[in-house]
Design a protein around this motif. Structure first.
Motif, PDB file in Angstrom:
ATOM      1  N   ILE A 518      15.676  62.621  38.894  1.00 59.62           N
ATOM      2  CA  ILE A 518      14.570  62.103  38.077  1.00 59.62           C
ATOM      3  C   ILE A 518      14.967  60.816  37.358  1.00 59.62           C
ATOM      4  O   ILE A 518      14.263  60.361  36.460  1.00 59.62           O
ATOM      5  N   GLU A 519      16.088  60.220  37.757  1.00 58.74           N
ATOM      6  CA  GLU A 519      16.538  58.970  37.149  1.00 58.74           C
ATOM      7  C   GLU A 519      16.346  57.823  38.127  1.00 58.74           C
ATOM      8  O   GLU A 519      16.618  57.963  39.328  1.00 58.74           O
ATOM      9  N   TRP A 520      15.896  56.671  37.635  1.00 60.37           N
ATOM     10  CA  TRP A 520      15.770  55.506  38.499  1.00 60.37           C
ATOM     11  C   TRP A 520      17.138  55.110  39.049  1.00 60.37           C
ATOM     12  O   TRP A 520      18.158  55.260  38.378  1.00 60.37           O
ATOM     13  N   LEU A 521      17.138  54.587  40.264  1.00 57.29           N
ATOM     14  CA  LEU A 521      18.370  54.072  40.849  1.00 57.29           C
ATOM     15  C   LEU A 521      18.915  52.926  40.005  1.00 57.29           C
ATOM     16  O   LEU A 521      18.146  52.108  39.490  1.00 57.29           O
ATOM     17  N   THR A 522      20.225  52.867  39.904  1.00 59.68           N
ATOM     18  CA  THR A 522      20.841  51.701  39.275  1.00 59.68           C
ATOM     19  C   THR A 522      20.959  50.599  40.329  1.00 59.68           C
ATOM     20  O   THR A 522      20.820  50.830  41.528  1.00 59.68           O
ATOM     21  N   MET A 523      21.240  49.388  39.848  1.00 54.14           N
ATOM     22  CA  MET A 523      21.416  48.270  40.768  1.00 54.14           C
ATOM     23  C   MET A 523      22.557  48.540  41.739  1.00 54.14           C
ATOM     24  O   MET A 523      22.470  48.245  42.933  1.00 54.14           O
ATOM     25  N   ILE A 565      10.054  48.915  39.203  1.00 57.47           N
ATOM     26  CA  ILE A 565      11.472  49.128  39.495  1.00 57.47           C
ATOM     27  C   ILE A 565      11.839  48.483  40.828  1.00 57.47           C
ATOM     28  O   ILE A 565      12.909  47.879  40.969  1.00 57.47           O
ATOM     29  N   ALA A 566      10.932  48.593  41.804  1.00 58.64           N
ATOM     30  CA  ALA A 566      11.200  47.997  43.126  1.00 58.64           C
ATOM     31  C   ALA A 566      11.461  46.506  43.011  1.00 58.64           C
ATOM     32  O   ALA A 566      12.427  45.979  43.585  1.00 58.64           O
ATOM     33  N   ILE A 567      10.621  45.819  42.272  1.00 62.05           N
ATOM     34  CA  ILE A 567      10.754  44.359  42.145  1.00 62.05           C
ATOM     35  C   ILE A 567      12.009  44.002  41.351  1.00 62.05           C
ATOM     36  O   ILE A 567      12.734  43.063  41.700  1.00 62.05           O
ATOM     37  N   LYS A 568      12.312  44.786  40.314  1.00 64.57           N
ATOM     38  CA  LYS A 568      13.529  44.519  39.535  1.00 64.57           C
ATOM     39  C   LYS A 568      14.778  44.697  40.398  1.00 64.57           C
ATOM     40  O   LYS A 568      15.721  43.906  40.324  1.00 64.57           O
ATOM     41  N   LEU A 569      14.788  45.742  41.225  1.00 67.26           N
ATOM     42  CA  LEU A 569      15.954  45.985  42.075  1.00 67.26           C
ATOM     43  C   LEU A 569      16.092  44.899  43.138  1.00 67.26           C
ATOM     44  O   LEU A 569      17.200  44.430  43.426  1.00 67.26           O
ATOM     45  N   LEU A 570      14.972  44.489  43.728  1.00 71.25           N
ATOM     46  CA  LEU A 570      15.034  43.465  44.776  1.00 71.25           C
ATOM     47  C   LEU A 570      15.403  42.095  44.198  1.00 71.25           C
ATOM     48  O   LEU A 570      16.004  41.267  44.884  1.00 71.25           O
ATOM     49  N   ASN A 571      15.047  41.853  42.948  1.00 70.26           N
ATOM     50  CA  ASN A 571      15.369  40.574  42.314  1.00 70.26           C
ATOM     51  C   ASN A 571      16.674  40.595  41.539  1.00 70.26           C
ATOM     52  O   ASN A 571      17.205  39.550  41.165  1.00 70.26           O
ATOM     53  N   GLY A 572      17.198  41.789  41.276  1.00 71.80           N
ATOM     54  CA  GLY A 572      18.259  41.928  40.286  1.00 71.80           C
ATOM     55  C   GLY A 572      19.658  41.694  40.800  1.00 71.80           C
ATOM     56  O   GLY A 572      19.902  41.537  41.999  1.00 71.80           O
ATOM     57  N   GLU A 573      20.578  41.677  39.855  1.00 72.18           N
ATOM     58  CA  GLU A 573      22.006  41.593  40.129  1.00 72.18           C
ATOM     59  C   GLU A 573      22.708  42.674  39.315  1.00 72.18           C
ATOM     60  O   GLU A 573      22.218  43.107  38.275  1.00 72.18           O
ATOM     61  N   MET A 574      23.854  43.110  39.816  1.00 69.16           N
ATOM     62  CA  MET A 574      24.613  44.135  39.101  1.00 69.16           C
ATOM     63  C   MET A 574      25.087  43.628  37.746  1.00 69.16           C
ATOM     64  O   MET A 574      25.430  42.456  37.609  1.00 69.16           O
ATOM     65  N   GLU A 575      25.096  44.539  36.801  1.00 62.94           N
ATOM     66  CA  GLU A 575      25.625  44.213  35.479  1.00 62.94           C
ATOM     67  C   GLU A 575      26.894  45.023  35.238  1.00 62.94           C
ATOM     68  O   GLU A 575      26.959  46.213  35.558  1.00 62.94           O
ATOM     69  N   HIS A 576      27.893  44.366  34.670  1.00 66.84           N
ATOM     70  CA  HIS A 576      29.148  45.059  34.360  1.00 66.84           C
ATOM     71  C   HIS A 576      28.920  46.038  33.211  1.00 66.84           C
ATOM     72  O   HIS A 576      28.254  45.720  32.227  1.00 66.84           O
ATOM     73  N   THR A 577      29.435  47.248  33.362  1.00 65.28           N
ATOM     74  CA  THR A 577      29.338  48.235  32.291  1.00 65.28           C
ATOM     75  C   THR A 577      30.748  48.605  31.833  1.00 65.28           C
ATOM     76  O   THR A 577      31.632  48.849  32.656  1.00 65.28           O
ATOM     77  N   GLU A 578      30.941  48.636  30.537  1.00 64.76           N
ATOM     78  CA  GLU A 578      32.240  49.019  29.995  1.00 64.76           C
ATOM     79  C   GLU A 578      32.492  50.506  30.240  1.00 64.76           C
ATOM     80  O   GLU A 578      31.564  51.320  30.227  1.00 64.76           O
ATOM     81  N   VAL A 579      33.741  50.844  30.496  1.00 67.70           N
ATOM     82  CA  VAL A 579      34.110  52.240  30.732  1.00 67.70           C
ATOM     83  C   VAL A 579      34.401  52.879  29.377  1.00 67.70           C
ATOM     84  O   VAL A 579      35.381  52.539  28.715  1.00 67.70           O
TER      85      VAL A 579
END
Length: 825
Positions: A518-523, A565-579
């Motif tokens: 039930i969670e949107w896919l991440t980039m 969400i589809a358009i954001k994923l197709l247009n998007g780039e990965m973002e770095h996440t701190e561990v």
């Protein structure tokens, strides 16, 4: 000032627009009625419309207007008979004119605009951009689904790019697929860098012979890796898209180190399915070199007729393992059993940023660097947001290859949920009908958000299809893998959870859903999944199709809708996440590291080199106070209690729960079923129950009020007798606890979990357990889920037994050991 007069001849009148300074909105509009005179056609009546008023003007004013105009424009779409009258009038006054092509929709709205190269096709004619946008906006408002702003902007962009309004409107509820008009973009293949010839590489003859069977040269990313010191035992982080040859880099390093006597290879992966696949591949590929391969995954502890043949000893040259499978050896203080380690390959290393498993991946890498300090570490990933940053933190050289070996076309279709099966059917049939220049048929992976949907979609498609997910047995998954590899299976329907790793050489990827559960896919997840499309040694190109349902979301808490969400994923780039980890996770990793070192200073050094930040001093003191650690000077060690927690992946709170239950002398089966329920169980006849009761019945047995619904009032009597008997059997066996909160007290889940364990004790394997549940209760489960639950039960019983012994509860320890033995089989 420029002045034009535009004329459009209709059967009964002539429309007039007076255009000042080339503006789209006329200074005024009007109409002229002509009549025949001895001198030819002449104006009879001249009506002017201005400021929402109209007035009759002398016909002579129309002639004056024509004389003042720099250009007299006649619409090329005019009524031909009436146009001749206009020409006769203009000729009589010696006035020049010219034909023009204008937007008919503009004329109807009392506007003026030329038709030109920017005009847009609509209903077999051309209209201007402004009118096309208005018509598209009207179509969006009248569509069956609501389109958000981002989706509407994207659809408008498609129209402007294709210059075809008909096709664009067709996308709103597509009947005829035309991938020329649904294309979002194309990720082009890039020129390849220089490729090294295998014969020129300083490799052992045995390994070189195996590599030459497939190719004379290394692939680009492999060549880059060799140039950057792969064969000089340099640690490397290798990032490149799927199907560029990363895996072989790890294999080359590992096998060469084995052949040179540097030590064995650990090949670590996130998924059991991937571990099984790599185990089979390595056995097949390297056994001729006398190299032995073992596998270590959690489910290997459950013995079935199909798993007994798999080699699991630690004295093999290659150990393929899941992260947790290998970490179990370290946490159990058995790292010496691994012997000399020459290479450690961490596949899908981006999992280090995963919110649930990331702390364990980070901890595992830190402990392995300590245990195998002389080993070469190779980290592999297709999706890292900031690869140089990660490489620095891992202490590795970066080998980055950003280019795709084959182009990928990405397509976006907006469609109602009810249309998805029909669209997917056409897409998969069309793809399977094609053969690449390499001689391979087009095969498809469909990603969806749940295991139930995997089966539903596979059954609904009119072409041979198979579901594939972690709930299936290993044998079922292997059968699907073999059929797909041979090209006999056109479609595999899988969950997003299996996007990473498992090797299905597909030419097409379809996103039936953009969520994981039930969670949107991440980039990162999205890029992992779409990267499965197109393999250079199989295909000429890859196709990615995103099917987005406007305004769809999976929970009321979700932000955004599927088309957004589809358009954001197709247009998007990965973002770095701190561990970053919570205190429970930090304490678990500290205990796990204390299993591989007796030095406090070494423990501190190991954790300083991890990606996560640790409140080390404070947490070590707390663990000592809670009697998980013994500390004396620089010496640090696990207490019996701490060793049990570390070896069994127990959080501090879970370890205390087991200890308290042991001290209360509860039955071992009661302790482990209170720790963890088996809840992945479904109504086998959910669709029939929904139809009979005319409700949308949840498929999960323990979801919400499922049991209340079927047992309420007359509902049960509306079902077939067999279903009634099965539901009553379930209620009799699991819904008789007498708690005030029943059935929401947890007792039904615990009793059901006990039933699963008792069936295993009676000798049932997971597939037989599923059959029993279906026959007696009309409910079902996936064998893979049962296998995982039983394996967790074994690990928890291990903990119960050891904690019982630590607190001198010998009878309870003996009972736990006996139950564990029966579950293992």
């Amino acid at each position: 000032m420029t002045l034009w007069t535009f004329l459009k001849a209709e059967k009964a009148k002539v429309i007039v627009m007076v255009i000042k300074d080339r503006k789209r909105l006329p200074q005024f509009t009007g109409e002229v009625i002509l009549r025949k005179t001895a001198a030819g056609a002449r104006p009879h009546k001249f009506r002017v419309f201005r400021d929402e008023k109209d007035e009759l003007r002398p016909p002579e004013e129309f002639i004056d207007l024509l004389r003042m105009s720099e250009r007299i424009l006649i619409d090329i779409e005019s009524d031909k008979k009436r146009e001749e009258d206009i020409k006769e009038l203009l000729s009589g006054f010696h006035l020049d004119w010219e034909h023009v092509h204008v937007c008919r929709f503009c004329v109807l709205k009392s506007r003026f605009n030329f038709i030109n190269k920017k005009s847009i096709k609509y209903h077999h004619e051309l209209i201007c951009e402004e009118c096309a946008k208005e018509e598209l906006d009207r179509a969006l408002r009248n569509a069956h689904s609501y389109f958000g702003d981002e989706a509407a902007e994207r659809i408008q962009l498609i129209m402007l790019n294709t210059r075809d309004l008909d096709r664009t409107i067709g996308m709103l509820s597509p009947e005829d697929l035309d991938l020329e008009y649904t294309r979002f973009d194309t990720i082009e293949a890039q020129p390849q860098i220089r490729q090294i010839k295998i014969k020129d590489i300083p490799l052992s003859k045995k390994l070189k012979k195996i590599l030459l069977k497939k190719s004379d040269t290394l692939l680009p990313v492999q060549s880059l890796s060799v140039e950057k010191g792969l064969l000089k035992r340099r640690n490397q982080l290798v990032t490149s898209v799927t199907a560029t040859g990363k895996t072989l880099i790890g294999e080359i390093a590992g096998i060469e180190n084995i052949l040179r006597g540097q030590g064995k290879m650990l090949y670590l992966v996130p998924l059991v399915a991937l571990a099984n696949q790599k185990y089979d591949q390595f056995n097949k590929r390297y056994s001729e070199l006398g190299i032995k391969t073992s596998i270590r995954v959690g489910s290997s502890r459950i013995r079935t007729s199909k798993t007994k043949s798999m080699r699991r000893t630690l004295d093999s040259d290659i150990i393929v393992a899941t992260y947790e499978g290998l970490d179990y050896i370290l946490r159990s203080q058995d790292s010496d059993l691994l012997g000399q380690i020459g290479s450690v390959v961490i596949d899908e290393v981006h999992m280090i940023e995963d919110s649930e498993r990331g702390h364990r991946v980070d901890g595992l890498i830190g402990r392995l660097k300590y245990v195998a300090s002389g080993a070469q570490f190779i980290y592999l990933s297709a999706t890292v947001a900031e690869p140089q940053l990660l490489a620095n933190k891992l202490g590795a050289d970066l080998v980055e290859y950003e280019y795709r070996p084959v182009p990928i076309e990405r397509h976006l279709l907006f469609c109602p949920e009810s249309n998805k099966i029909r669209l997917m059917s056409k897409l998969v049939r069309d793809e399977y009908s094609k053969t690449s220049s390499k001689g391979h048929k087009g095969q498809t992976i469909i990603f969806t958000n749940s295991r139930r949907n995997c089966h539903r979609i596979a059954q609904a498609l009119p072409i041979s299809s198979a579901p594939y997910h972690a709930g299936l047995s290993m044998q079922e998954r292997k059968k699907v893998e073999r059929r797909f590899e041979k090209g006999d299976l056109p479609v595999v329907v899988t969950t997003a959870a299996l996007a990473a790793g498992v090797d299905f050489p597909a030419s097409q990827v379809i996103f039936e859903s953009l969520s994981m559960g039930i969670e949107w896919l991440t980039m990162q997840e999205f890029l992992q999944m779409l990267g499965r499309a197109g393999r250079p040694d199989f295909h000429d190109r890859g196709i990615v199709v995103v099917l987005a349902t406007p305004q769809k979301s999976y929970t009321s808490e979700q932000t955004g809708t599927e088309e957004e969400i589809a358009i954001k994923l197709l247009n998007g780039e990965m973002e770095h996440t701190e561990v970053e980890y919570g205190e429970e996770e930090q304490m678990e990793e500290i205990l796990a590291t204390a299993a591989v070192t007796a030095s406090r200073s070494d423990l501190e050094a190991i954790h300083r080199n991890m990606l996560g930040t640790y409140s080390l001093k404070e947490l070590v003191a707390r663990l000592q106070k809670k009697k998980f650690l013994n500390i004396k000077g620089d010496n640090i060690g696990l207490t019996k209690f701490g060793g049990i927690a570390a070896g069994h992946f127990l959080s501090v709170s879970k370890a205390f729960l087991i200890r308290d239950a042991v001290l209360s002398e509860r039955r071992p089966v009661e302790i482990i079923t209170n720790l963890e329920f088996f809840e992945a169980v479904y109504f086998k006849y959910a669709a029939q129950i929904s139809t009979a009761l005319k409700i949308n019945m949840p498929s999960r047995v323990f979801q919400g009020a499922s049991m209340d619904i079927v047992l309420e009032g007359e509902n049960l009597s509306k079902l077939e007798m067999k279903m009634q008997d099965q539901i009553l059997n379930f209620a009799t066996d699991f819904l008789t606890c007498g708690c005030k909160e029943s059935p929401y007290c947890g007792c039904p889940e615990r009793l059901f979990s006990e039933k699963i364990i008792s069936l295993r004790v009676d000798g049932y394997d997971p597939i037989q357990i599923v059959r029993y549940l279906e026959d007696k209760y009309g409910i079902t489960a996936y064998p893979g889920d049962l296998l995982g639950y039983l394996d967790d039960a074994i690990r928890n019983l291990d903990a119960v037994e050891k904690i019982a012994r630590a607190y001198s509860k010998k009878d309870l320890a003996h009972s736990a050991k006996h139950l564990k033995k029966l579950i293992v089989g």
